[in-house]
Design a protein around this motif. Structure first.
Motif, short mmCIF file in Angstrom:
data_model
loop_
_atom_site.label_atom_id
_atom_site.label_comp_id
_atom_site.label_asym_id
_atom_site.label_seq_id
_atom_site.Cartn_x
_atom_site.Cartn_y
_atom_site.Cartn_z
N GLN A 54 5.69 1.43 10.87
CA GLN A 54 4.23 1.37 10.96
C GLN A 54 3.71 1.90 12.28
O GLN A 54 2.51 2.19 12.40
CB GLN A 54 3.76 -0.07 10.76
N SER A 58 0.15 5.14 9.03
CA SER A 58 -0.74 4.23 8.33
C SER A 58 0.05 3.03 7.81
O SER A 58 1.03 3.18 7.08
CB SER A 58 -1.41 4.95 7.15
N TRP A 59 -0.40 1.84 8.17
CA TRP A 59 0.27 0.62 7.72
C TRP A 59 0.25 0.52 6.20
O TRP A 59 1.20 0.06 5.59
CB TRP A 59 -0.39 -0.61 8.35
N ASP A 60 -0.86 0.94 5.60
CA ASP A 60 -0.98 0.86 4.15
C ASP A 60 0.02 1.78 3.46
O ASP A 60 0.63 1.40 2.45
CB ASP A 60 -2.41 1.22 3.72
N VAL A 61 0.22 2.97 4.00
CA VAL A 61 1.18 3.92 3.44
C VAL A 61 2.59 3.32 3.49
O VAL A 61 3.36 3.40 2.52
CB VAL A 61 1.14 5.26 4.18
N ARG A 63 3.43 0.12 3.64
CA ARG A 63 3.54 -1.01 2.70
C ARG A 63 3.76 -0.53 1.27
O ARG A 63 4.55 -1.11 0.52
CB ARG A 63 2.27 -1.86 2.78
N LYS A 64 3.04 0.50 0.88
CA LYS A 64 3.16 1.00 -0.50
C LYS A 64 4.55 1.56 -0.78
O LYS A 64 5.05 1.47 -1.90
CB LYS A 64 2.10 2.07 -0.75
N LYS A 65 5.17 2.14 0.22
CA LYS A 65 6.51 2.71 0.05
C LYS A 65 7.63 1.69 0.28
O LYS A 65 8.79 2.00 0.02
CB LYS A 65 6.69 3.90 0.99
N TRP A 66 7.29 0.51 0.76
CA TRP A 66 8.34 -0.42 1.19
C TRP A 66 9.28 -0.85 0.06
O TRP A 66 10.48 -1.01 0.30
CB TRP A 66 7.78 -1.62 1.91
N ASN A 68 10.56 0.96 -2.08
CA ASN A 68 11.58 2.02 -2.13
C ASN A 68 12.58 1.86 -0.98
O ASN A 68 13.78 2.10 -1.16
CB ASN A 68 10.93 3.40 -2.05
N ARG A 97 11.83 9.34 -1.53
CA ARG A 97 11.17 8.09 -1.93
C ARG A 97 10.67 7.28 -0.75
O ARG A 97 9.84 6.38 -0.91
CB ARG A 97 12.13 7.24 -2.76
#
Length: 228
Positions: A54, A58-61, A63-66, A68, A97
């Motif tokens: 992070q 972007s923290w959101d990016v 989180r969404k990939k986490w 994977n 991924r």
């Protein structure tokens, strides 16, 4: 060292946040020692790794990939990860991924090693964190910086806070307050500044009976640009 009375800091935060009830709703509290000691070590590695990624992204990016990351890295289980060769790590760092960043990916095995090595002296990394003396919480920051990878600055402390450990943080507002009131007068990463800050927080802890985490948040809410 003379520091401001905690009651004054608290009242200023109350005034800024619209009342005591409103302020108290904003505060998060740390876990108990028992709860901390029970955290699986893979959750620490996952949390450290997420905070590393992070940084600057972007923290959101992240989180969404986490999910994977969790899949690719065995749920961050320590032993399987320590068995991977450098070649495998380099290969996995290129997997589309996840966020492809070799340097940050390589922090995973290094921090896995730090967690693994804590077992010899403390039983587990979680027990080490749970039993670390609060009057030297910055010593834990230094331990993570020295024995881990990319955990310096606020990365290590923020991860501790996220996981429920009791620690203050050198956030922008907290650092500004400590500097403006003369508690610290050197770079926040120096041993001198960390020792002085730790002593001040312990004094406020004795005065208030509150955790370091709560005190840190209250100081942040008492200053800076965060009025209601």
């Amino acid at each position: 060292m003379t520091v401001e009375k905690f009651s004054s800091i608290y009242q200023r935060a109350v005034d800024r946040k619209g009342g005591e009830d409103q302020l108290e709703k904003l505060l998060s509290t740390p876990l108990s020692k028992t709860e901390l000691a029970a955290i699986p070590e893979d959750r620490w590695l996952s949390a450290f790794s997420m905070k590393v990624f992070q940084s600057g992204i972007s923290w959101d990016v992240v989180r969404k990939k986490w999910p994977n990351f969790e899949e690719l890295f065995f749920g961050f289980k320590i032993e399987p990860l320590l068995m991977l060769s450098d070649e495998v790590w380099e290969e996995r760092a290129q997997d589309p991924r996840i966020i492809r960043h070799l340097v940050k990916v390589m922090s995973i095995p290094r921090n896995a090693r730090m967690i693994y090595e804590a077992r010899a002296e403390h039983g587990s990394f979680s027990e080490m964190v749970a039993n670390w003396p609060l009057d030297n919480i910055t010593g834990l920051w230094e331990h993570m910086k020295k024995h881990g990878d990319r955990l310096g600055g606020n990365t290590g402390p923020y991860t501790l806070r996220t996981m429920g450990a009791d620690t203050f943080i050198f956030s922008t507002d907290v650092e500004a307050y400590l500097r403006n009131t003369g508690v610290i007068d050197s770079a926040k990463t120096t041993k001198r500044a960390m020792t002085a800050a730790n002593q001040a927080f312990c004094q406020w802890r004795e005065e208030s009976g509150r955790s370091l985490s709560e005190i840190s948040q209250i100081i942040a809410y008492s200053t800076g640009e965060n009025r209601i």
